[in-house]
Structures are given as structure tokens and as C-alpha cells.
Enzyme design. Structure first.
Site, PDB file in Angstrom:
ATOM      1  N   CYS A  27      -3.621  58.227 112.466  1.00  0.00           N
ATOM      2  CA  CYS A  27      -4.285  57.021 111.971  1.00  0.00           C
ATOM      3  C   CYS A  27      -3.929  55.892 112.925  1.00  0.00           C
ATOM      4  O   CYS A  27      -3.705  56.130 114.104  1.00  0.00           O
ATOM      5  CB  CYS A  27      -3.872  56.731 110.535  1.00  0.00           C
ATOM      6  SG  CYS A  27      -2.112  56.407 110.341  1.00  0.00           S
ATOM      7  N   ALA A  28      -3.844  54.686 112.456  1.00  0.00           N
ATOM      8  CA  ALA A  28      -3.634  53.549 113.352  1.00  0.00           C
ATOM      9  C   ALA A  28      -2.205  53.450 113.864  1.00  0.00           C
ATOM     10  O   ALA A  28      -1.960  52.810 114.884  1.00  0.00           O
ATOM     11  CB  ALA A  28      -4.007  52.254 112.650  1.00  0.00           C
TER      12      ALA A  28
END
Length: 662
Positions: A27-28
Site C-alpha cells: 500500500c502507501a
């Protein structure tokens, strides 16, 4: 050589090799692994990898925190491992292989109740405030506040509306949440819930006091069905919600798409509503009543001291396994059946006990600046009712404070139950939990809170100094921050918490002004409901609960990255800070749909630059938090951070300063 090739190769080795990876995604901020055998992951070795900022296991996924550059790290990892990545949703599906049937059931229960928690907390706070207005006798007033003041009497009456809404109409929330979790039509879930609490039905709270002959019914000629509502009932709503979802999924497979909009809802909803009132409702009511009666009997019987002590002692381990989510349903059923719950006070005391154990660690390790970045915010979170940061960040790491907290929680819970302390609502934990406690038992609950503070604090100190359950935390002198530490070979080393200094003995740092990233309510990063941010694994920073969707740059600098899913933007500030602007929590799952980004990599930005816009209603409808997090991810450059603002802020408004090491 690729930027992270060496670190990626080491991570691949330390995680157990390619053959131990069932799935990988990112994810980020973090790599998300599904491992075939979690035991093969050498967590100590992984922690020593330079680009790794931390790790934790959640819902069957082993998550390794990298930071802003996770996408580059991920590409390098895929290159050296030869493992093809999967989407986050596929990763979640694969992670289920690491959960046994009970864990899967608990995970489902958690997913149902998690979207309802904000409303439950608000309802609990309001009911707690009403408890103060109408339940406490003030000698100076000659009675309660509502008896003394017409204004507060009116406020108290009005607050019943929002305070009781979530509890009375809980089935609507449950059936909606199930439809959302199962990917079926959410409005049908809402309609189903309404049919369980319709004003046409006899209110569930009135059933016990209504003679059987006076209960209304539907007369079908050959059969009669009682018109009974299921206000505040948990299990009937869950049974009906799952039946509706599975019927819709079934009919979708067989009804042609051209007529599915008409017949799928019809064939799903009508049978479910009928079954809910004829079969599922009565069965669910009976099962729920059995469960609440058993728990209430255990907590009011002659061995209640043992029952409450065991529950208080074991509640924290239940949180680790996720089994604590069952207590939400039990608490709600106790309130529905008995008007209050004797379980929730012990949960609030367990929160306090874990926080008190961390407080002892802060005291014992005072001067360790690096650990204090985790321990102090974690302690505050515990006292406000959120224990995960403290348990996973501090107490489980050392073990002995975790056990000390369990003992203190058990003793405090036992005392509270012996004093018949009960709560009128749930959702408000930690020290504020007193607002939910019945006014006549505030004094014994305060005593129980003192027990939950003193016992864990004292035992943590004793356990450490006596070496009880303590294998990794040596009993160094109390002024350890001011002395040299003795190493195994007799040499000396300085504590890791010491800051680098210049030749004159003064730390070298410049100040970077931080600006509000959006209009809304600013808060400490430790208050964010995500352990990666709240424990500062990604670095220090702040967050804003936005009042609108416009997102501005929090510093003067240059855009270094815009994530493919548009939910995060990286900025390098003029003073050299790496700043991550993360829009919402877990919003990577939304695949960029509710975000519009107005900048690209290489653009220069100022606090007046509109960098993105969020569709807040879409994010909330997806069950995600809209918090905008500003995290300073290059920890080695940050000497400190202070926020000068609280409450509401406006874009472009200076909110604090970061000290940047040169």
C-alpha cells in the site's frame, strides 16, 4: 544495482525465502505478505534491515513498514524474488489461509461491528452526559441537575434522541453493515433492519411487561405471527442480515441480468422479512437471552469474584486474538435484556491497566527519547480507551508489563464487579469510561480505576527489578539516561537515545514551519486510528479531520511522488524533510476513485497550493476514515516536532514547527 536490491534480498532471506510467500502486495507505506509459515520469519533480523521502519501482523498478513518509497522497494523485491504481486484484496483473501475457523468467524464479527463503533461511541458519550444530568444527586442543588434547571432538563430530553438512536435501532446498523461486508445491496440491508424495529411492532423493551393476550399479531387465517420488534437485539439482526445477503448472492446467479433489478430484491427481501419474524427473530432472541443470562449470572453469582477476575485478567489476550469483538455483541445484549452491562466497566479498567504498565516503562526507561516517541502516545491512547498501540508497541515486546497489566486488570475488574458497578452504555473506554457508569457506582469505579493504575505500575517495576518474566530488559540504574551502559565485553557505550551534537555540545537543527493541510479539526498523530501512524512507525507528524475535500501542501517544497491510487503524495520540503500526505485510512482499497490530484512529480508547491481533492461522502460510504495524515518519514532528520494549534484550523495556517537536523 537497484536502489533497494540489497535490502530486498535480505528481506527475502529473513522472511523465509520465496517458498514461504503465499502472496505479496503493498500500500502507501508497507509491504503486505501472506506467509505460509509465520514462524520462519526472523523478525529480529528484519528489524535490522536499514529500510525497514517496523512490522506487525494483522488479519493473517505480515506487514513490513517501508515508508514513502515502498513502491520502489516493492519493485526491487519482486525483481529479486521472482514473486508476482497480487492486489490488496487478493492478498486479504489469501491471508485467510492463516486463520482457523474461529478466527475467521471473529474477523467477520469484527468487520460487522467496526463501521458501527463511531456511532456507538458517540451514543455512549451522550448517554454518559445524560447520566451526569439526571443520575447524580448534588447536595448543593438539593437534587439532580435536571430537577434544578429547566434548561438542562430540556437538553437532557433532547439528547435522548441521538443518544439512544444507535442502541434502539442497532438492527438497522447491523443489517446494513452485513450487506456492505458481503458486497450485496446496502439499501436492502437498511430496509430489512427497519422491518425489525418498525413503530408498527410492539417495542422489544415492552414485551416483558405486556400480557400475552395483548401482544399484536398478523392473522393469516391458518397461522398467527406476533408483531414483536427487535430493538437493540444483536443476534436476530445478524441472522436476518446473513440470510438476506446469501439469498441475494444465490438469486444473482440464476436470474437474468435484464430482470434482476426487479426479482433479485423481491425474492431476497420478502422471504427474509418473513423468516426474521417467524423463525430467525425468536431463535436469535432466545440465544441472545441465554448468552446474556449466563454472563450476567456468572457476574452476579456467589463466584462472581472468580468470574470477574478471570475476565479482567484475560481481556487483554482476547484483544490480541481478536476474540474481544464478541464482547461488543454480549454487552449490547446485556443492555437490551437488563438495561445495563456489568461487562463493559471491566473492559474500561483493562484499558487503564495496560496504560499504567506503559507509564511504568516510561518511568523506568526515562531518557530513552526513541522509545518515548512510542510509549508516551501509546500510554495516552490506553487511558482514552485504545490499547493496541501500547500492547503491540511496548507491553508485548517486554512481556512483563503486559502480565503486570493483566494482574491489575483482573483485580480491578473483580473489585468493580463485587461493588456491582454497571454501565448504561458501551463504547467509551479508559478513563472517560466513567461517563458510561451508573452514577450511584461512580465512587467504587473510581477506586477500581486507582487499582488499575497502581497495581500494574508497581508490578511492572517489581517484575523488571526482580527479573520476573523479563528476558530482554536488564535492570540498569534508574539514571540510565545520564550514565554509560556496560556492554557484554566490558566496553562502554552511550544510550541510543542521545542526540547528535556539534563541537560546542549543542544539537544542530533548523526549524521547518508546518502548515494546515486542510480545513478541519487538527489532532496529534498519536490519535490516528492506525498503528502505523499512531505509533509513529512512519515518523512524527499530525492529522486533520477535514471539513471539506480540499487538500493543500503542508510545507514549501517539491512533489517527489504521486501514488498510483492517488491517496498519497510525497513532498520533499525546502529544509530536507520527506513529507507524506496520506488521505484517509486504508483508502488504497478505493483504487483512486474518490481522489483528484492536481500536482505531478517535480512540481513546486507552497501551503497555498491545492494538491488534491477528496470526495468525503464516497470515502465515508466505503466505511473508511477521512483523516488526512501528514507524516515526516525521514526520522533521522527530525530532532523534534511541536504543534502550536488545536481545534479547528484553516489551509495555509501555520500549525507547528519541526526541528530539522543538519
Amino acid at each position: 544495482m537497484a536502489k533497494y536490491q540489497a535490502d530486498a534480498e535480505k528481506l527475502l532471506h529473513d522472511i523465509g525465502g520465496k517458498e514461504n510467500i503465499a502472496a505479496v502486495s503493498h500500500c502507501a507505506t508497507r509491504m503486505r505478505f501472506v506467509l505460509n509459515d509465520l514462524g520462519k520469519a526472523d523478525q529480529k533480523a528484519i528489524e535490522d534491515i536499514p529500510s525497514v521502519k517496523g512490522m506487525f501482523t494483522n488479519a493473517g498478513q505480515f506487514q513490513v513498514i517501508i515508508g514513502n518509497d515502498v513502491s520502489t522497494f516493492y519493485n526491487d523485491f519482486v525483481a529479486v524474488s521472482g514473486v508476482e504481486g497480487v492486489s490488496k484484496e487478493q492478498g486479504k483473501a489469501a491471508a485467510k489461509q492463516n486463520l482457523h475457523p474461529v478466527q475467521r468467524a471473529i474477523a467477520v464479527l469484527a468487520e460487522i461491528f467496526t463501521p458501527l463503533i463511531p456511532a456507538i461511541i458517540v451514543g455512549g458519550l451522550i448517554l454518559g452526559f445524560r447520566n451526569v444530568l439526571e443520575g447524580i444527586q448534588f447536595e448543593s442543588l438539593g437534587g439532580t441537575i435536571v430537577e434544578h434547571s429547566q434548561f438542562w432538563n430540556g437538553v437532557n430530553a433532547f439528547l435522548w434522541l441521538p443518544g439512544e438512536a444507535i442502541f434502539h435501532f442497532l438492527p438497522v446498523g447491523i443489517t446494513w453493515s452485513i450487506a456492505k461486508k458481503m458486497g450485496t445491496t446496502q439499501i436492502l440491508g437498511i430496509v430489512l433492519g427497519i422491518t425489525l424495529v418498525s413503530p408498527q411492532l410492539l417495542n422489544a423493551y415492552s414485551v416483558a411487561s405486556t400480557a400475552a393476550a395483548d401482544i399484536p399479531f398478523w392473522d393469516f387465517g391458518f397461522a398467527q405471527v406476533q408483531m414483536i420488534g427487535y430493538q437493540a437485539q444483536v443476534i436476530p439482526a445478524m441472522l436476518a442480515g446473513f440470510m438476506l445477503a446469501y439469498l441475494e448472492i444465490f438469486f444473482r446467479k440464476y436470474i437474468p441480468q435484464s430482470i434482476s433489478m426487479i426479482f433479485v430484491p423481491l425474492f431476497s427481501l420478502l422471504p427474509t422479512v418473513l423468516a426474521a419474524h417467524v423463525i430467525l427473530g425468536p431463535i436469535g432472541w432466545t440465544v441472545g437471552s441465554w448468552i446474556s443470562t449466563i454472563v450476567n449470572t456468572g457476574l452476579t453469582s456467589s463466584i462472581s469474584w472468580l468470574f470477574s477476575a478471570v475476565f479482567g485478567f484475560l481481556y487483554a489476550p482476547l484483544v490480541i486474538t481478536g476474540l474481544h469483538h464478541m464482547t461488543n455483541a454480549i454487552d449490547m445484549q446485556l443492555i437490551a435484556d437488563f438495561g445495563s452491562t456489568n461487562l463493559w466497566p471491566m473492559i474500561a479498567l483493562s484499558n487503564i491497566a495496560q496504560g499504567s504498565a506503559v507509564l511504568a516503562i516510561v518511568f523506568l526507561h526515562r531518557g530513552n527519547k526513541k522509545e518515548e516517541q512510542i510509549s508516551i502516545p501509546a500510554m495516552i491512547s490506553c487511558y482514552l480507551g485504545v490499547t493496541e498501540p501500547a500492547m503491540f508497541g511496548i507491553n508485548l515486546k517486554y512481556v512483563y508489563p503486559f502480565v503486570a497489566a493483566m494482574v491489575g486488570s483482573g483485580l480491578a475488574g473483580m473489585f468493580a464487579n463485587l461493588m456491582d458497578v454497571r454501565a448504561n452504555a458501551i463504547g467509551v473506554g479508559g478513563l472517560p469510561g466513567i461517563l458510561a457508569i451508573q452514577a450511584e457506582t461512580w465512587v467504587p469505579f473510581i477506586i477500581a480505576m486507582i487499582i488499575a493504575i497502581i497495581i500494574p505500575f508497581g508490578l511492572t517495576i517489581v517484575f523488571r527489578r526482580q527479573g520476573i518474566l523479563n528476558k530482554i530488559d536488564p535492570a540498569v540504574p534508574e539514571n540510565a539516561a545520564d550514565v554509560q551502559l556496560q556492554t557484554a565485553n566490558g566496553a562502554t557505550a552511550m544510550p541510543q537515545s542521545f542526540e547528535p551534537v556539534s563541537a560546542t555540545g549543542t544539537a544542530v537543527a533548523t526549524k521547518e514551519t508546518l502548515f494546515a493541510v486542510a480545513a478541519g479539526n487538527i489532532k496529534e498523530i498519536t490519535e490516528v486510528n492506525d498503528p502505523v501512524f499512531s505509533q509513529k512507525m512512519m515518523g512524527d507528524g499530525y492529522a486533520v479531520e477535514p471539513s471539506n475535500g480540499k487538500v493543500y501542501a503542508p510545507v514549501n517544497g517539491k512533489v517527489t511522488s504521486v501514488f498510483e491510487t492517488k491517496h498519497a503524495i510525497g513532498i520533499l520540503s525546502d529544509e530536507g524533510l520527506e513529507v507524506l500526505v496520506h488521505m484517509g485510512l486504508d483508502t488504497v482499497e478505493l483504487k483512486g476513485v474518490p481522489f483528484t490530484v492536481f500536482v505531478k512529480e517535480g512540481d513546486l508547491v507552497t501551503p497555498e497550493t491545492l494538491i488534491a481533492e477528496m470526495e468525503l461522502p464516497e470515502i465515508e460510504q466505503a466505511g473508511k476514515k477521512t483523516d488526512i495524515i501528514v507524516a515526516l518519514t525521514n526520522n533521522e532528520k527530525v530532532a523534534g516536532l511541536s504543534l502550536d494549534q488545536s481545534g479547528l484550523v484553516r489551509p495555509g495556517e501555520a500549525v507547528g514547527n519541526a526541528e530539522v537536523k543538519s
